[in-house]
Design an enzyme around this catalytic site. Structure first.
Site, PDB file in Angstrom:
ATOM      1  N   LYS A   1      -3.870  -2.099  10.565  1.00 19.02           N
ATOM      2  CA  LYS A   1      -3.092  -1.562   9.447  1.00 19.02           C
ATOM      3  C   LYS A   1      -4.056  -1.298   8.301  1.00 19.02           C
ATOM      4  O   LYS A   1      -4.839  -2.184   7.920  1.00 19.02           O
ATOM      5  CB  LYS A   1      -2.100  -2.644   9.012  1.00 19.02           C
ATOM      6  CG  LYS A   1      -0.668  -2.198   8.975  1.00 19.02           C
ATOM      7  CD  LYS A   1       0.153  -3.361   8.474  1.00 19.02           C
ATOM      8  CE  LYS A   1       1.593  -3.012   8.434  1.00 19.02           C
ATOM      9  NZ  LYS A   1       2.370  -4.109   7.867  1.00 19.02           N
TER      10      LYS A   1
HETATM   11  C1  E4P Z   1       5.651  -3.358   7.167  1.00 18.29           C
HETATM   12  O1  E4P Z   1       4.776  -3.152   7.973  1.00 18.29           O
HETATM   13  C2  E4P Z   1       5.563  -4.372   6.104  1.00 18.29           C
HETATM   14  O2  E4P Z   1       5.054  -5.548   6.673  1.00 18.29           O
HETATM   15  C3  E4P Z   1       6.909  -4.748   5.543  1.00 18.29           C
HETATM   16  O3  E4P Z   1       7.946  -3.993   6.096  1.00 18.29           O
HETATM   17  C4  E4P Z   1       6.943  -4.891   4.051  1.00 18.29           C
HETATM   18  O4  E4P Z   1       8.240  -5.214   3.660  1.00 18.29           O
HETATM   19  P1  E4P Z   1       8.615  -5.851   2.249  1.00 18.29           P
HETATM   20  O5  E4P Z   1       8.774  -4.731   1.272  1.00 18.29           O
HETATM   21  O6  E4P Z   1       9.898  -6.561   2.498  1.00 18.29           O
HETATM   22  O7  E4P Z   1       7.484  -6.784   1.880  1.00 18.29           O
END
Ligand code: E4P
Length: 214
Positions: free
Chosen positions: A83
């Site tokens: 990522k």
């Molecule tokens: C996605 O890959 C992220 O880990 C995640 O969806 C972030 O979500 P949040 O806005 O609840 O932290």
């Protein structure tokens, strides 16, 4: 539609894998910070629980450093997707990693332009964060609609991961728009399963079954 679990917790991942609905996992530094085991050991164990892609996030900021970090993450298991936050350095790194066959999940996407650039640079996934847009009174799902349309127009192979999911309706709306994947927190995944009328129905059938002559 594929469903990923947005979690770094082994018990949650094992549980949802047991339901037969788990297509992959996404983690991020905040989710990993909640776990007591070491980051690398945890990611290795997660990768063993699903054959699907497991996103592990790079924290380096310069393209050359991101590439080195991504290569080391990709060595943990064959199903790692690295990522990388979208940005100029992230795009440069994505181009290099794509050429090496390393899957990139370009994250923290908040605009269609960012998603378009990520796809052109060779990202295998883009992760638009819809909940965080809704949090500031913008329309997260409208962003998904645009990205899905643009990727369809040009037949990009990059898959859309609907991220920052807050409730079951987000998952349903993402499915209606034809998004490839939703990455869903454990709490929302359990809400998707349950319905009060199902619970009442089971209770009533069991009560009536007790009256059946066997
Ligand atoms: C996605 O890959 C992220 O880990 C995640 O969806 C972030 O979500 P949040 O806005 O609840 O932290």
């Amino acid at each position: 539609m594929k469903l990923f679990l947005d979690s770094a917790n082994l018990e949650e991942i094992r549980e949802v894998a047991g339901w037969g609905v788990l297509d992959g996992v996404t983690t991020n530094p905040s989710l990993c910070s909640k776990e007591s085991v070491s980051f690398e050991e945890n990611i290795r164990k997660i990768c063993a629980l699903t054959p699907g892609p497991v996103s592990a996030e790079c924290v380096s900021l310069r393209a050359d450093e991101i590439v080195l970090e991504a290569r080391s993450l990709a060595r943990i298991a064959a199903n790692i997707a690295v990522k990388i936050p979208v940005g100029l350095e992230g795009l440069k790194a994505t181009k290099a990693l794509h050429a090496e066959g390393i899957a990139v999940n370009m994250t923290l996407i908040f605009s269609t332009g960012q998603a378009l650039l990520a796809a052109k640079a060779g990202a295998r996934f883009v992760s638009p964060f819809i909940g965080r847009l809704d949090d500031i009174a913008e329309d997260g799902m409208a962003l998904i609609e645009e990205i899905v349309q643009v990727f369809e127009n040009y037949r990009f192979e990059t898959e859309v991961i609907v991220a920052s999911v807050r409730h079951p309706r987000h998952v349903i709306d993402a499915a209606l728009l034809g998004a490839d994947i939703a990455t869903v927190p454990y709490g929302v995944m359990t809400k998707l399963v349950r319905h009060p009328l199902t619970d009442i129905g089971v209770e009533r059938f069991l009560a009536d079954w007790r009256k059946v002559k066997t």
